[in-house]
Enzyme design. Sequence first.
Site, mmCIF file in Angstrom:
data_model
loop_
_atom_site.group_PDB
_atom_site.id
_atom_site.type_symbol
_atom_site.label_atom_id
_atom_site.label_comp_id
_atom_site.label_asym_id
_atom_site.label_seq_id
_atom_site.Cartn_x
_atom_site.Cartn_y
_atom_site.Cartn_z
ATOM 1 N N ARG A 105 0.840 -1.202 0.000
ATOM 2 C CA ARG A 105 0.000 0.000 0.000
ATOM 3 C C ARG A 105 0.875 1.253 0.000
ATOM 4 O O ARG A 105 2.095 1.172 0.140
ATOM 5 C CB ARG A 105 -0.976 -0.017 1.189
ATOM 6 C CG ARG A 105 -0.350 -0.389 2.547
ATOM 7 C CD ARG A 105 -1.070 0.239 3.676
ATOM 8 N NE ARG A 105 -1.030 1.678 3.551
ATOM 9 C CZ ARG A 105 0.014 2.432 3.885
ATOM 10 N NH1 ARG A 105 1.124 1.899 4.387
ATOM 11 N NH2 ARG A 105 -0.021 3.740 3.736
ATOM 12 N N ALA A 152 0.856 5.081 -2.251
ATOM 13 C CA ALA A 152 0.851 5.287 -3.705
ATOM 14 C C ALA A 152 2.202 5.048 -4.388
ATOM 15 O O ALA A 152 2.257 4.462 -5.471
ATOM 16 C CB ALA A 152 0.354 6.694 -3.998
ATOM 17 N N CYS A 159 -2.545 9.448 8.149
ATOM 18 C CA CYS A 159 -2.296 8.188 7.431
ATOM 19 C C CYS A 159 -0.810 7.830 7.456
ATOM 20 O O CYS A 159 -0.083 8.234 8.379
ATOM 21 C CB CYS A 159 -2.821 8.279 5.998
ATOM 22 S SG CYS A 159 -2.865 6.683 5.142
ATOM 23 N N ASP A 161 -2.326 10.590 -3.214
ATOM 24 C CA ASP A 161 -2.540 9.452 -4.115
ATOM 25 C C ASP A 161 -2.691 9.939 -5.544
ATOM 26 O O ASP A 161 -2.252 9.283 -6.490
ATOM 27 C CB ASP A 161 -3.765 8.647 -3.680
ATOM 28 C CG ASP A 161 -3.439 7.869 -2.426
ATOM 29 O OD1 ASP A 161 -3.582 8.425 -1.322
ATOM 30 O OD2 ASP A 161 -2.980 6.719 -2.558
ATOM 31 N N LYS A 165 -5.768 9.905 1.627
ATOM 32 C CA LYS A 165 -6.535 9.087 2.582
ATOM 33 C C LYS A 165 -7.748 9.817 3.145
ATOM 34 O O LYS A 165 -7.667 10.995 3.471
ATOM 35 C CB LYS A 165 -5.581 8.658 3.708
ATOM 36 C CG LYS A 165 -6.158 7.801 4.794
ATOM 37 C CD LYS A 165 -6.865 6.561 4.300
ATOM 38 C CE LYS A 165 -6.032 5.718 3.357
ATOM 39 N NZ LYS A 165 -6.869 4.776 2.569
ATOM 40 N N LYS A 198 2.398 11.016 -9.279
ATOM 41 C CA LYS A 198 1.010 11.002 -8.778
ATOM 42 C C LYS A 198 0.158 12.111 -9.388
ATOM 43 O O LYS A 198 -0.966 12.338 -8.965
ATOM 44 C CB LYS A 198 1.008 11.101 -7.260
ATOM 45 C CG LYS A 198 1.708 9.926 -6.612
ATOM 46 C CD LYS A 198 1.940 10.186 -5.173
ATOM 47 C CE LYS A 198 2.879 9.183 -4.568
ATOM 48 N NZ LYS A 198 3.404 9.680 -3.296
#
Length: 306
Positions: free
Chosen positions: A17, A19, A127, A198, A209, A234
């Site tokens: 997990r 990105a 996160c 992300d 998140k 990203k």
Amino acid sequence: MSKLDKTARDIKTMRVRGALNIAITALKALDDVLDDEARDTKALIRKLELGGKKLKSARPTAVSLPNAVNYALLVAKENRLLSLEEFRSEMHSSLNRFIIEQEKSLEKIGAIGANLIESGDVILTHCNSDTVVTILKKAHDEGKKIKVVCTESRPRYQGLITAKELSSYGIPTILIVDSAVHLMMKKLKVDKVFVGADTVCSDGDVINKIGTSQVALCAKELDIDFIVATESIKFSFESVMGSLVLIEERDPSEVISKAKLPKVKVMNPAFDVTDSSYIDMIITEHGIMPPQAAYQLIGEKFRSRA
Ligand code: RUB
């Protein structure tokens, strides 16, 4: 199960997990496919395309995943006329170079982000972002005395990963529940918020998140800098073309077991959108920019795809 299927499953189940990590792991899986048996270059490219499709569908929100896969497929297309062995070798080097570039970007962002931190700063993060953790560790390495406030990041508690990593690195760390953000920002006199991303859209909105946008609202209200740290992988070219980012809805069982609330519909969105007006700056490997410059960066990075 093939190695690639296993990687796709690991991304889906969040064993892999974050990105950037997802993008790098997907590229490594495609790199493995290059060693599969194949009749000729065309057949191997077909395998890469099929593998890429599986990987892309593993999780929908972080654009780093399709960006990484599309990069590999683009290079494959450019090299389609090579013999099978030449193709394999060219692809191995291109993919490995790209992975190293991503790792270097992370390091660069670490250095740039650490420059923004002053000794004595209290920093809040939400996160678990490797990019943010790299910045915080770098600031600590530079001898800056920082304190970090981590949110739990329900329902998957990635904040605990951050808290564990930072505290074992020697950084004073405080863990709070997500809903304590506003109160604790005041009480602990938070100076800056750092979060990862992300996906960054062309209008500068950032998807990260679930809960990130609430943190941004609190930061705005209290006049605390809200900083996004993200590799340019990203940034979403598709957003320039009007595509909306799909926000992943995960299984309700991650929130609560069905047996406990049988008559209640439980929803579990995994990400949210923070409006660019709540973001003070975005740090990428190219430096610090206002969120409004996202369009320009996408234009420069993805010129070939326009
Ligand atoms: C992780 C998350 C992270 C970003 C950036 O979500 O939202 O903040 O992915 O991370 P999940 P990084 O746990 O659902 O994957 O900086 O490591 O790329």
